[in-house]
Design a protein around this motif. Structure first.
Motif, short mmCIF file in Angstrom:
data_model
loop_
_atom_site.label_atom_id
_atom_site.label_comp_id
_atom_site.label_asym_id
_atom_site.label_seq_id
_atom_site.Cartn_x
_atom_site.Cartn_y
_atom_site.Cartn_z
N ALA A 36 16.98 -9.40 -5.49
CA ALA A 36 16.60 -8.89 -6.81
C ALA A 36 15.37 -9.66 -7.28
N GLY A 37 14.59 -9.04 -8.13
CA GLY A 37 13.41 -9.73 -8.64
C GLY A 37 12.64 -8.84 -9.60
N TRP A 38 11.35 -9.16 -9.72
CA TRP A 38 10.48 -8.43 -10.64
C TRP A 38 9.33 -7.80 -9.84
N VAL A 39 8.97 -6.59 -10.21
CA VAL A 39 7.84 -5.94 -9.55
C VAL A 39 6.59 -6.80 -9.79
N GLU A 40 5.90 -7.13 -8.68
CA GLU A 40 4.69 -7.95 -8.77
C GLU A 40 3.44 -7.07 -8.64
N GLU A 41 3.51 -6.13 -7.67
CA GLU A 41 2.35 -5.27 -7.40
C GLU A 41 2.86 -3.99 -6.72
N GLY A 67 6.52 5.27 -11.53
CA GLY A 67 7.78 4.92 -12.21
C GLY A 67 8.10 3.44 -12.24
N PHE A 68 7.30 2.60 -11.58
CA PHE A 68 7.52 1.15 -11.66
C PHE A 68 6.22 0.45 -12.02
N LYS A 69 6.33 -0.61 -12.81
CA LYS A 69 5.13 -1.38 -13.17
C LYS A 69 5.43 -2.88 -13.08
N LYS A 70 4.40 -3.66 -13.06
CA LYS A 70 4.55 -5.12 -12.94
C LYS A 70 5.53 -5.65 -13.99
N GLY A 71 6.46 -6.49 -13.55
CA GLY A 71 7.40 -7.11 -14.49
C GLY A 71 8.75 -6.42 -14.57
N ASP A 72 8.86 -5.17 -14.04
CA ASP A 72 10.16 -4.49 -14.09
C ASP A 72 11.19 -5.27 -13.26
N SER A 103 9.57 1.20 0.30
CA SER A 103 9.48 2.42 -0.51
C SER A 103 10.06 2.15 -1.90
N SER A 104 9.44 2.72 -2.93
CA SER A 104 9.97 2.56 -4.29
C SER A 104 11.33 3.24 -4.43
N ARG A 105 11.64 4.15 -3.49
CA ARG A 105 12.97 4.80 -3.46
C ARG A 105 14.09 3.76 -3.39
N LEU A 106 13.81 2.59 -2.81
CA LEU A 106 14.84 1.59 -2.54
C LEU A 106 15.04 0.59 -3.69
N LEU A 107 14.36 0.83 -4.81
CA LEU A 107 14.49 -0.06 -5.96
C LEU A 107 15.36 0.57 -7.03
N VAL A 108 16.24 -0.22 -7.63
CA VAL A 108 17.08 0.29 -8.72
C VAL A 108 16.89 -0.63 -9.93
N PRO A 109 16.45 -0.07 -11.06
CA PRO A 109 16.23 -0.91 -12.26
C PRO A 109 17.52 -1.55 -12.76
N ILE A 110 17.42 -2.78 -13.26
CA ILE A 110 18.62 -3.46 -13.77
C ILE A 110 18.51 -3.77 -15.26
N SER A 163 0.87 -1.18 0.00
CA SER A 163 0.00 0.00 0.00
C SER A 163 0.90 1.23 0.00
N GLY A 164 0.33 2.41 -0.24
CA GLY A 164 1.13 3.65 -0.27
C GLY A 164 2.27 3.54 -1.27
N ASP A 165 3.50 3.79 -0.78
CA ASP A 165 4.68 3.76 -1.66
C ASP A 165 5.37 2.38 -1.64
N GLU A 166 4.73 1.39 -1.03
CA GLU A 166 5.34 0.05 -0.95
C GLU A 166 5.26 -0.68 -2.30
N VAL A 167 6.22 -1.60 -2.47
CA VAL A 167 6.24 -2.41 -3.70
C VAL A 167 6.41 -3.88 -3.30
N LEU A 168 5.62 -4.74 -3.90
CA LEU A 168 5.79 -6.19 -3.69
C LEU A 168 6.62 -6.74 -4.84
N LEU A 169 7.71 -7.43 -4.49
CA LEU A 169 8.58 -8.04 -5.50
C LEU A 169 8.39 -9.54 -5.54
N LYS A 170 8.41 -10.09 -6.74
CA LYS A 170 8.55 -11.55 -6.89
C LYS A 170 10.06 -11.77 -6.93
#
Ligand code: NAD
Ligand code: ZN
Length: 341
Positions: A62-67, A74-79, A129-136, A24-31
């Motif tokens: 490391a993984g892929w954005v799930e939700e 700036g992030f979507k499922k599968g990134d 927070s999405s701040r903590l994700l870096v695209p690869i 929820s909020g600025d959180e991101v669930l990663l697979k």
């Protein structure tokens, strides 16, 4: 979902019924694609350095954005992304500079997934927070996971001494494991100094030579310091990077560091150092760096994308976590083990 959980001193369990989190909020669930197995986990497990809390292990993730939560942009499922590991408050001056590894509030809070909060040795991981994700980009998350620590930590330690690492100088790397084997590659790529590596088995010393060390010395040899000084001559080493941090390796470092050198203790081996006015050459800086910054992680990804560093990986599944920790304890993991859900 499945997860490798820390319950306290020497108590790690693999469970199958942890609830899948909802962002929820600025959180991101990663697979999760991969979670690296770092020696720091052994300090937590075997020495019980984290008390009073239960959490999922794994701080190299490391993984892929799930939700994504409703506020994430700036992030979507599968990134494909890396998770930056040391989670700061996000607001203090060091955090604003991206140095969350030195957040002003580090002493007040659990400081990262797998280090007191839920980490990535699981099917899914909630990143606060999405701040903590870096695209690869095109990198494979399984191979990229250890970049977050096994590469970022030596990169940051080396960068602070880079101005001293000229082609007529010597740099010594002690411990050619998960961090040390990447340190050798970063040094080969970023400086012209002669690299000397130390470890305790002939296999690791050969491994070091294959990664750019011009010389490899067994640090358990009684005359290891003399062997190194024979190579460096009177000037001794300009920089020593100790990825063990035991009393014996710190002692070796003090014997081989030269005037105005940097003696950098990265390993958390519980070693002791007694300051003695005449025990160190003048001008030596001793430091114990912690991890690296978010922007340095972006730089490390740049090195990996250009294939200037590669992490030697052994792949395992989550069910093998206890066996992998045992192998790491016995020094039987070459490079880095990665757990794949
Ligand atoms: P690792 O187990 O993969 O590698 C350790 C290496 O050191 C092995 O090759 C081993 O043979 C070698 N070694 C052991 N004793 C030695 C000795 N006396 N002389 C020379 N070599 C010796 O461990 P790792 O995951 O690379 O972690 C290394 C250390 O760094 C650990 O203490 C870990 O907790 C610490 N660490 C610190 C930070 C930080 O930010 N400061 C970050 C990550 C890890
Ligand atoms: Zn680590």
């Amino acid at each position: 979902m499945k997860a490798v959980r820390y319950y306290g001193h020497k108590d790690v369990r693999i469970i199958n019924d942890l609830e899948k989190p909802k962002p929820s909020g600025d959180e991101v669930l990663l697979k999760i694609g991969g979670a690296g197995v770092c020696h720091s986990d052994l300090h937590i497990i075997d020495e019980g350095t984290v008390v009073g809390t239960t959490f999922t292990l794994g701080h190299e993730n490391a993984g892929w954005v799930e939700e994504v939560g409703q506020d994430v942009k700036g992030f979507k499922k599968g990134d494909a992304v890396l998770v930056y590991g040391p989670w700061g408050c996000g607001h203090c001056k060091p955090c604003q500079h991206s140095n969350e590894n030195y957040c002003d509030h580090q002493s007040e809070q659990a400081y990262g997934g797998g280090l007191g909060l839920n980490g990535g040795m699981a099917d899914y991981m909630l990143v606060p927070s999405s701040r903590l994700l870096v695209p690869i980009h095109d990198l494979d998350p399984v191979i990229a996971a250890p970049l977050t620590d096994a590469a970022l930590t030596p990169y940051s330690a080396i960068k602070r001494s880079l101005h001293k690492l000229m082609p007529d100088e010597y740099v010594v790397v002690i411990g050619v494991g998960g961090l040390g084997h990447v340190a050798l590659q970063i040094l080969s790529e970023m400086c012209g100094s002669t690299i000397i590596a130390c470890d305790i088995t002939p296999e690791r010393l050969e491994f070091a030579k294959s990664l750019g060390a011009a010389h490899a010395i067994n640090s358990t040899d009684k005359n290891a310091a003399e062997q190194i000084k024979k190579i460096t001559g009177i000037k001794k080493a300009k920089v020593v990077l100790d990825f063990v941090g035991a009393t014996s390796t710190i002692d070796l470092g003090t014997k081989i560091i030269g005037l105005d050198g940097d003696l950098t203790i990265v390993g958390l081996g519980g070693g002791k150092f007694e300051y003695n006015m005449n025990g160190l050459p003048f001008g030596v800086s001793m430091t114990n760096p912690y991890w690296g910054s978010r922007t340095e992680l972006m730089e490390v990804i740049g090195l990996a994308i250009q294939k200037k560093i590669h992490i030697e990986i052994e792949k395992y599944n989550l069910d093998q976590a206890l066996e992998v920790y045992d192998k790491l304890r016995q020094g039987k993991i070459k490079g880095r083990a990665v757990l794949i859900p």
